[in-house]
Design a protein around this motif. Structure first.
Motif, PDB file in Angstrom:
ATOM      1  N   VAL A 160       4.800   5.916   9.699  1.00 12.73           N
ATOM      2  CA  VAL A 160       3.712   5.593   8.780  1.00 12.73           C
ATOM      3  C   VAL A 160       3.943   4.231   8.136  1.00 12.73           C
ATOM      4  O   VAL A 160       3.031   3.395   8.040  1.00 12.73           O
ATOM      5  CB  VAL A 160       3.581   6.682   7.710  1.00 12.73           C
ATOM      6  CG1 VAL A 160       2.630   6.242   6.607  1.00 12.73           C
ATOM      7  CG2 VAL A 160       3.101   7.977   8.334  1.00 12.73           C
ATOM      8  N   GLU A 163       3.192   1.586  10.721  1.00  9.93           N
ATOM      9  CA  GLU A 163       1.772   1.476  11.047  1.00  9.93           C
ATOM     10  C   GLU A 163       0.967   0.907   9.876  1.00  9.93           C
ATOM     11  O   GLU A 163      -0.042   0.234  10.094  1.00  9.93           O
ATOM     12  CB  GLU A 163       1.214   2.847  11.447  1.00  9.93           C
ATOM     13  CG  GLU A 163       1.774   3.404  12.744  1.00  9.93           C
ATOM     14  CD  GLU A 163       1.353   2.583  13.946  1.00  9.93           C
ATOM     15  OE1 GLU A 163       0.269   1.971  13.906  1.00  9.93           O
ATOM     16  OE2 GLU A 163       2.114   2.537  14.930  1.00  9.93           O
ATOM     17  N   LEU A 164       1.390   1.183   8.652  1.00 12.16           N
ATOM     18  CA  LEU A 164       0.661   0.675   7.494  1.00 12.16           C
ATOM     19  C   LEU A 164       0.957  -0.807   7.233  1.00 12.16           C
ATOM     20  O   LEU A 164       0.100  -1.533   6.723  1.00 12.16           O
ATOM     21  CB  LEU A 164       1.032   1.483   6.248  1.00 12.16           C
ATOM     22  CG  LEU A 164       0.412   2.871   6.101  1.00 12.16           C
ATOM     23  CD1 LEU A 164       0.985   3.567   4.885  1.00 12.16           C
ATOM     24  CD2 LEU A 164      -1.107   2.784   5.993  1.00 12.16           C
ATOM     25  N   ARG A 165       2.155  -1.238   7.574  1.00 14.98           N
ATOM     26  CA  ARG A 165       2.557  -2.593   7.219  1.00 14.98           C
ATOM     27  C   ARG A 165       1.666  -3.650   7.869  1.00 14.98           C
ATOM     28  O   ARG A 165       1.252  -4.611   7.217  1.00 14.98           O
ATOM     29  CB  ARG A 165       4.019  -2.817   7.628  1.00 14.98           C
ATOM     30  CG  ARG A 165       4.552  -4.188   7.231  1.00 14.98           C
ATOM     31  CD  ARG A 165       6.048  -4.207   7.379  1.00 14.98           C
ATOM     32  NE  ARG A 165       6.462  -3.726   8.685  1.00 14.98           N
ATOM     33  CZ  ARG A 165       7.724  -3.447   9.002  1.00 14.98           C
ATOM     34  NH1 ARG A 165       8.665  -3.572   8.078  1.00 14.98           N
ATOM     35  NH2 ARG A 165       8.033  -3.031  10.214  1.00 14.98           N
ATOM     36  N   LEU A 168      -2.085  -3.679   6.375  1.00 17.91           N
ATOM     37  CA  LEU A 168      -2.065  -4.072   4.970  1.00 17.91           C
ATOM     38  C   LEU A 168      -1.667  -5.537   4.809  1.00 17.91           C
ATOM     39  O   LEU A 168      -2.175  -6.226   3.920  1.00 17.91           O
ATOM     40  CB  LEU A 168      -1.106  -3.174   4.185  1.00 17.91           C
ATOM     41  CG  LEU A 168      -1.572  -1.728   3.974  1.00 17.91           C
ATOM     42  CD1 LEU A 168      -0.529  -0.926   3.217  1.00 17.91           C
ATOM     43  CD2 LEU A 168      -2.909  -1.684   3.250  1.00 17.91           C
ATOM     44  N   VAL A 204      -6.238   1.904   8.405  1.00 14.22           N
ATOM     45  CA  VAL A 204      -5.465   2.573   7.357  1.00 14.22           C
ATOM     46  C   VAL A 204      -6.095   3.911   7.002  1.00 14.22           C
ATOM     47  O   VAL A 204      -5.406   4.928   6.821  1.00 14.22           O
ATOM     48  CB  VAL A 204      -5.365   1.670   6.108  1.00 14.22           C
ATOM     49  CG1 VAL A 204      -4.737   2.427   4.940  1.00 14.22           C
ATOM     50  CG2 VAL A 204      -4.553   0.424   6.426  1.00 14.22           C
ATOM     51  N   ILE A 208      -4.292   7.638   7.232  1.00 16.52           N
ATOM     52  CA  ILE A 208      -4.192   8.560   6.101  1.00 16.52           C
ATOM     53  C   ILE A 208      -4.832   9.900   6.452  1.00 16.52           C
ATOM     54  O   ILE A 208      -4.307  10.970   6.105  1.00 16.52           O
ATOM     55  CB  ILE A 208      -4.843   7.944   4.855  1.00 16.52           C
ATOM     56  CG1 ILE A 208      -4.024   6.731   4.385  1.00 16.52           C
ATOM     57  CG2 ILE A 208      -4.969   8.972   3.736  1.00 16.52           C
ATOM     58  CD1 ILE A 208      -4.674   5.949   3.273  1.00 16.52           C
TER      59      ILE A 208
END
Length: 382
Positions: A160, A163-165, A168, A204, A208
């Protein structure tokens, strides 16, 4: 002699009593028709003098100590446990000489000789309140299952975070640039940046949503809002979406076998299943993507009919050695991409409906996914 029963004269354990004899606190396992070796956890019982009178098969497996070697000796010798700071556990807890008001030791991680970690809990049995200890009952559990769960959670967090970095960073970079230098960009450049931000924000949001689905699946709290579902129309909508995104309409072949049974399911969840399977076939497969929708005899209710949906492609397929891992977390095919959580969620959704999903090789040689949904109705109609 049972592995967990001592031959020592006069031994009558509360938990390891032979059939027909009751211990001072009630019937033993033998009287209940249960052999200590049938217990899934390790069981070690010491008498009033601290000598082992019960050492079941699970305890022998966990500790690598034979029951015959453990029976009759002091429990601190049979179980030389240490805490994670290297202190001898029996000296720290002192069950026979410590406080007479203690009745138990909560579960904790301790170390066996060689550094193997086990989960240990204990129960102090007294013939009367604040009386001397008559039995010390110790439960042992292997930590491997817990370690696997912890590793899985750690992998999920790492995935996570990774994948978020990326999205964002993109969102932060473009918005900061636009705010600082708005007047320097043309309208087309602004539009391109905002479209990129929008796409990354959607990414994103999807991640989530996947995490929430996994949490609900793992905890058994995945809610279904069953309604009548036209599965053929749902398949058609997803194909139209792929065509609108640039795929050739001739790449898809839909075969509906009528009449189909009435299907009550959660339409949003079924859309999620179809979306994932079709996207995988388009992205990772080749040639024609074939979707078969047909009635299927129920494996759960005699005489009932389920709905079966099969999605197959003409690509290279899934290697035989990988088929057992397809529905696990983080599995990805030969073409990297995505979080590797989609098929895990698909399986959870199908099973929450009471259905099944399988993977195999299509007649054309590509991958083939087949899921069945049982005929059902919402609770208020049952």
């Amino acid at each position: 002699m049972s592995v967990g029963t001592s031959r020592a004269p006069g031994v009558r354990g509360i938990l390891c009593t032979p059939a027909g004899h009751a211990g001072p606190a009630g019937p033993g396992l033998g009287e209940l028709g249960i052999d200590p070796d049938d217990l899934p956890d390790g069981l070690v019982v010491a008498d009033e003098s601290g000598r082992v009178i019960c050492f079941n098969a699970a305890a022998a497996r966990i500790t690598a100590v034979r029951a015959a070697d453990a029976l009759g000796i002091r429990i601190e010798s049979a179980l030389p446990l240490e805490d994670l700071e290297g202190r001898r556990w029996w000296q720290v807890t002192d069950p026979y000489g410590g406080l007479v008001t203690r009745v138990a030791q909560p579960e904790r991680n301790l170390l066996l000789p060689g550094g193997r970690e086990v989960l240990v809990s204990a129960r102090y049995v007294r013939s009367r309140p604040k009386g001397p200890l008559s039995r010390l009952v110790v439960s042992l559990r292997d930590t491997e299952a817990r370690r696997r769960t912890e590793r899985s959670h750690a992998e999920l967090i790492a995935t996570v975070a990774h994948e978020l970095r990326s999205p964002l960073t993109s969102v932060k970079g473009f918005t900061a640039t636009l705010l600082a230098k708005w007047e320097r960009f043309t309208d087309d450049q602004k539009r391109l940046m905002l479209e990129t931000v929008d796409a990354d924000a959607n990414r994103v949001t999807r991640l989530i949503a996947e995490l929430l689905d996994i949490s609900r699946i793992d905890s058994g709290r995945l809610e279904l809002r069953r309604q009548p579902v036209d599965i053929g129309a749902a398949v058609g909508r997803h194909i139209q979406a792929h065509v609108a995104a640039g795929q050739d309409a001739d790449r898809f072949l839909v075969r509906l076998q009528q009449p189909l049974p009435d299907l009550w399911a959660d339409p949003d969840k079924i859309d999620q299943v179809l979306s994932n399977l079709l996207e995988n076939a388009v992205r990772h497969g080749e040639g024609t993507v074939t979707i078969d929708v047909a009635p299927s005899p129920s494996l759960r209710v005699r005489g009932a009919t389920d709905t079966a949906v099969t999605v197959s492609d003409e690509g290279s397929g899934i290697p035989e050695e990988s088929m057992g891992r397809v529905f696990t977390r983080f599995w990805r095919g030969s073409k990297r991409g995505g979080t590797g959580l989609g098929l895990y969620i698909v399986k959870g959704i199908v099973e929450a409906h009471g259905g099944t999903i399988t993977v195999g090789r299509a007649a054309s040689g590509g991958a083939q996914f087949r899921f069945t949904l049982p005929v059902g109705a919402p609770a208020y109609l049952q």
